[in-house]
Design an enzyme around this catalytic site. Structure first.
Site, mmCIF file in Angstrom:
data_model
loop_
_atom_site.group_PDB
_atom_site.id
_atom_site.type_symbol
_atom_site.label_atom_id
_atom_site.label_comp_id
_atom_site.label_asym_id
_atom_site.label_seq_id
_atom_site.Cartn_x
_atom_site.Cartn_y
_atom_site.Cartn_z
ATOM 1 N N ASP A 220 26.772 -1.357 -24.869
ATOM 2 C CA ASP A 220 25.847 -0.306 -24.433
ATOM 3 C C ASP A 220 26.466 1.067 -24.270
ATOM 4 O O ASP A 220 25.916 1.896 -23.558
ATOM 5 C CB ASP A 220 25.143 -0.713 -23.137
ATOM 6 C CG ASP A 220 23.968 -1.618 -23.410
ATOM 7 O OD1 ASP A 220 23.415 -1.524 -24.517
ATOM 8 O OD2 ASP A 220 23.634 -2.424 -22.530
ATOM 9 N N CYS A 546 59.323 -0.014 24.698
ATOM 10 C CA CYS A 546 60.279 -0.317 25.755
ATOM 11 C C CYS A 546 60.786 -1.744 25.564
ATOM 12 O O CYS A 546 60.004 -2.677 25.501
ATOM 13 C CB CYS A 546 59.607 -0.172 27.109
ATOM 14 S SG CYS A 546 60.620 -0.757 28.459
ATOM 15 N N CYS A 564 60.207 4.898 29.033
ATOM 16 C CA CYS A 564 59.028 4.046 29.175
ATOM 17 C C CYS A 564 58.227 4.526 30.371
ATOM 18 O O CYS A 564 58.767 4.615 31.476
ATOM 19 C CB CYS A 564 59.462 2.592 29.371
ATOM 20 S SG CYS A 564 58.100 1.520 29.876
#
Lengths: 603, 342
Positions: A220, A546, A564
């Site tokens: 197509d 940490c 931390c």
């Protein structure tokens, strides 16, 4: 049987001993014009109910009244019609034609053709092809096509680009298309003519050869003559309207249309504003490309915190210009300055761009035969006939047999014959010109009666060994243009929340590597590749973790150390993870659950 | 030896994913094709519905079927038909009309000569069955009237009166009473297969059927996997999962390598019980919290993990993708080691 209940517009109005007879008498009086023609009468034998309706909103269509197997549209009436003594409205007044709604239709027996009429028939279709609606009625030779293809052709005709309205020059639609050189089709139907669609045509008659071309029209695809395109074949102009408004904000502040100065927050740089006139609005007919500003605009700050010590509001404005979308280009067609619905100044800018057919654009005939352009070939390289005719399109013959669109071939043949005779062809359902007529006509002017031609290869000049079917077919350019869909990305914007790539062409987004794609890589065992796809090319981040409590740590810029925030330890390591995972940890924390990441030396 | 090594699966090959894809891909075609079979009366579920049934480890299939093979001397058509008749269960309601008389608080059972003859149940046989119930009988012609007795109360309980309600209950119980045959085996028919006649019936009572002297208890088969597990054990169940899935695929003319199906049936049965594939079975018992949370019932798994302070060891595939590590399959698990000697 008991008395018939009579309903007027769905409400019980009374009863009558013989509803069937009453319905007949009412209809007679309607046909004698003693009752309004918009009234419809329906008798339900099973429920013994008579419905008389004069409601609004009923869809009605005309039928020719038949009595005793004879059409009321007699030959005498026909002659008077032809002489112009009568018109449609007279027929309706005379009770020759009446309009029925969906209900009254249930009481009828309608013949499609005059030959089919019997004593029992009550009505006759105005024309056999009127069993099709407006859209299907426009298609040529539907009776030669398979029904699914008709449905598809109807759907595609609605996507065709042509002349959607004739006053497009005065309109500011968000987006519309107008064809450069629309043509009326060579093969038309009675309904097409009745709708006067030739004035709003949506396609062009193309010379079509049914053959292959170096494999570029497989599955197509359609090979198109480049030279035809250069001469304007199926060329379309796109109009797109951009608009912006000078909005009012609470507190008496207002947008301002102007050329933003460099102090304005979000300034795009001098280059972006180069087309703007002093009033901040672009000049018509300027050439614009992606991200260039059409209307310069500044807005007041979003928050009022920047109030100076002297109590005056600091003029720190925001940039809010109207710009062309990225990847687009065109010319400014016109500029409209007007007033918006709430009385604000409104600017509309209409952009015009030519959309020349290119590889990937979608074309379709009126038989559900759609395809995309697979290759553009200069006329010099295309096959040609002995007369020097070069096809505009080369369609693959494999598109025909399995789809059973014989109508396509018939249209090609008919339009070819019509082109040589300079006459339009009638392709109306059930009554159009026939194959025999086309064959005779082609034969009479010295063509192959089956429409086949001897072609010569444009590349070698050699005669092609077999004859090839060449005809003329009306092709439509459909709304799916690659230039409006094409999209690539290598790097680009990411979402604020997840740090993952954005989605969609409008946001310059990436293509999703989904679950099933992931499964395939797992199945293949390509572990590193998955990681790269899902992490490296998506939302990879490095987070500090940490090593003591397992929470996400931070970098303290003030003291220049990693720490931390939970346990204040400085034993913090960088860890690669997906940002989505970091987000998951955050969400879990918001549920009052503390997730820990336990780390270990890689070894 | 070389050939054996060559045909062995490489370490860390993702066999599960490949099996799932190998069954899933033809499965998509199956969905469409089963549609055509819809509406065939008395049809055993095949295709996707049956596959789902197997994989979900349902207690009882929608249409349970039992194939009863016979001992050597009973493999003729006539003998098989006789066995079929003997095995098929006949309810009281099949041969008689059971009505509760709430006025007199009795149950009337009217024997139907016609139905009784057809099903081979005589009036005497019916009577014998009814005598087992704890009620007095009165017989007149072909009607048996039951007079329910007062149930002797257990200690500390009040004496129970015979009420309309208890009479209706009794009537319903009698309707479902079996006069003949094996409970759970219905509509037995004779089928010819592989040059011998055997009995095929709806239902799955393996043990009940095996009591019949003509039945070859070694070859009895049912499509009820749970029943097979109960009677013959987990190894038989494993084989029957394999066979049932294979039958579904064969019927649809789809080819899947047996080893993929074997992997699935092994996975379903290796714990010693037949487990379903899904949230309540296999996937629900994955080790990783994140893996389970990613599948279904996310919140439940996360909350439980938090409550018991679970640890995620990151052994599964999904878990590692979530945190952004390499996945422990294929190249992700293979390491090169350097030999320090020499």
């Amino acid at each position: 049987m008991g008395a018939t209940s009579i309903y007027l517009n769905g409400r019980l109005a009374g009863t009558h001993p013989d509803g069937d007879n009453l319905a007949k008498r009412l209809r007679e009086r309607r046909r004698m014009n003693e009752l309004n023609g918009q009234i419809n009468i329906y008798y339900d034998r099973r429920l013994n109910e008579l419905h008389i309706v004069s409601d609004k909103g009923r869809v009605r269509r005309p039928y020719i009244v038949v009595e005793g197997g004879k059409s009321r549209l007699t030959p005498e009436v026909m002659t008077r019609l032809k002489n112009g003594d009568l018109n449609w409205h007279h027929l309706v007044k005379m009770g020759i034609i009446e309009y029925l709604d969906a209900l009254e239709e249930e009481n009828t027996l309608v013949a499609c053709r005059a030959e089919d009429m019997t004593e029992e028939h009550t009505h006759l279709e105005v024309d056999a092809s009127s069993i099709f609606g407006v859209v299907a009625g426009v298609l040529p030779y539907p009776e030669h096509n398979s029904s699914p293809r008709i449905t598809m052709a109807c759907a595609m005709a609605k996507q065709s680009l042509g002349t959607f309205l004739t006053n497009f020059n005065l309109r500011y639609d968000t987006r519309n298309y107008v064809m450069y050189y629309p043509q009326q089709p060579m093969v038309q139907t009675s309904i097409y003519k009745a709708l006067n669609l030739a004035n709003k045509a949506a396609g062009q008659n193309c010379v079509v050869a049914l053959t292959s071309y170096h494999g570029y029209n497989m599955a197509d695809a359609i090979v198109v003559n480049k030279s035809s395109i250069d001469r304007g074949l199926l060329r379309v102009a796109m109009f797109k309207t951009y608009e912006t408004e000078e909005r009012l904000y609470p507190g008496g502040q207002k947008d301002k249309i102007e050329i933003p100065t460099a102090e304005v927050a979000g300034y795009r740089g001098e280059e972006a504003y180069k087309h703007l006139a002093e009033d901040g609005i672009i000049m018509p007919e300027s050439d614009v490309g992606g991200k260039e500003v059409l209307v310069g605009k500044t807005s007041p700050p979003r928050f009022l915190e920047e109030i100076s010590v002297f109590g005056t509001v600091e003029e720190k404005k925001r940039e809010s210009s109207l710009a062309l979308k990225p990847g687009e280009q065109g010319r400014v067609d016109s500029v409209l300055v007007t007033e918006g619905p709430s009385g604000n100044r409104l600017v509309k800018v209409r952009i015009r761009a030519t959309k020349t057919p290119e590889v990937g654009d979608k074309l379709a005939s009126r038989h559900g035969q759609k395809g995309v352009i697979g290759l553009q070939v200069p006329a010099s390289d295309l096959p040609f006939t002995a007369d020097g005719v070069v096809p505009d399109l080369i369609v693959n013959p494999h598109a025909i047999p399995s789809r059973m669109t014989a109508g396509h071939l018939l249209e090609m043949l008919g339009a070819k014959a019509g082109s040589f005779n300079g006459k339009l062809v009638d392709g109306s359902a059930f009554s159009g010109n026939t194959e025999e007529e086309f064959r005779a006509s082609l034969k009479s002017i010295g063509f192959d009666e089956y429409g086949e031609e001897v072609l010569y290869d444009g590349l070698t000049g050699k005669q092609i060994k077999c004859k090839i079917f060449v005809g003329v077919c009306y092709y439509q350019r459909l709304h799916h243009l690659v230039s409006n869909k094409m999209h690539v990305r290598s790097r680009g914007p990411v979402q604020l929340l997840t740090h993952q790539p954005t989605e969609g062409r409008a946001r310059e987004g990436g293509l999703r590597f989904g679950e099933m794609e992931r499964d395939c890589l797992i199945g293949y065992g390509a572990s590193m590749l998955i990681r790269e796809r899902l992490l490296g090319e998506s939302d990879k981040t490095v987070q500090l973790v940490c090593t003591e409590c397992g929470s996400i740590a931070i970098h303290d810029y003030a003291r220049n150390r990693d720490v931390c925030p939970v346990c204040e330890s400085e034993n913090v390591e960088p860890l690669e993870m997906s940002y989505a995972f970091k987000l998951l940890l955050d969400e879990i924390k918001s549920l009052y659950i503390f997730p820990r990441i336990m780390t270990r030396e890689k070894g | 030896m070389y050939k054996k090594l060559k045909s062995a699966i490489a370490p860390y090959e993702a066999v599960g994913v490949v099996a799932a894809q190998s069954i899933g891909e033809p499965g998509t075609q199956m969905t469409m094709r089963t549609f055509h079979y819809a509406g065939v009366a008395e049809h055993v579920p095949t295709g996707l519905p049956r596959l789902i049934e197997i994989v979900d480890a349902k207690k009882e299939p929608k249409k349970p079927i039992i194939d009863i093979y016979l001992k050597k001397d009973f493999r003729s058509e006539a003998e098989a038909a006789k066995v079929a008749r003997e095995l098929s269960s006949v309810f009281v309601s099949d041969v008689a009309e059971v009505e509760d008389d709430l006025q007199n608080l009795t149950v009337d059972i009217t024997y139907s000569e016609k139905d009784g003859k057809a099903l081979g149940v005589s009036f005497a046989a019916l009577r014998k069955v009814l005598e087992e119930s704890s009620a007095k009988l009165r017989i007149s012609e072909n009607v048996i009237t039951l007079y329910p007795k007062k149930v002797k109360p257990k200690e500390g309980e009040k004496e129970k009166e015979v009420t309309a309600r208890s009479v209706r209950k009794l009537a319903n119980r009698i309707k479902d009473g079996i006069v003949k045959g094996v409970r759970g085996i219905h509509r037995a028919v004779v089928v010819k297969g592989d040059g011998e006649y055997f009995v095929r019936a709806a239902g799955f009572n393996i043990l009940g059927a095996m009591e019949h002297p003509a039945v070859d208890s070694k070859r009895i088969y049912t499509n009820n996997i749970k029943e097979i597990e109960r009677v013959f054990g987990i190894d038989a169940a494993r084989n029957s999962v394999l066979k049932e899935i294979k039958d579904v695929m064969d019927m649809q003319k789809l080819y899947v390598d047996t080893r993929h199906i074997m992997l699935i049936s092994d996975a379903m049965t290796n714990s010693g019980k037949v487990r379903s594939i899904g949230r309540h079975g296999l996937s629900g018992q994955k080790v990783g919290v994140l893996g389970r949370a990613a599948f279904e019932e996310t919140v439940k798994h996360l909350i439980n993990a938090a409550a018991f302070s679970d640890e995620e060891r990151l052994v599964g595939v999904t878990e590692n993708i979530i945190v952004g590590q390499t996945v422990p399959v294929g190249t992700g698990k293979i390491r090169l080691a350097m030999s320090h000697k020499k």
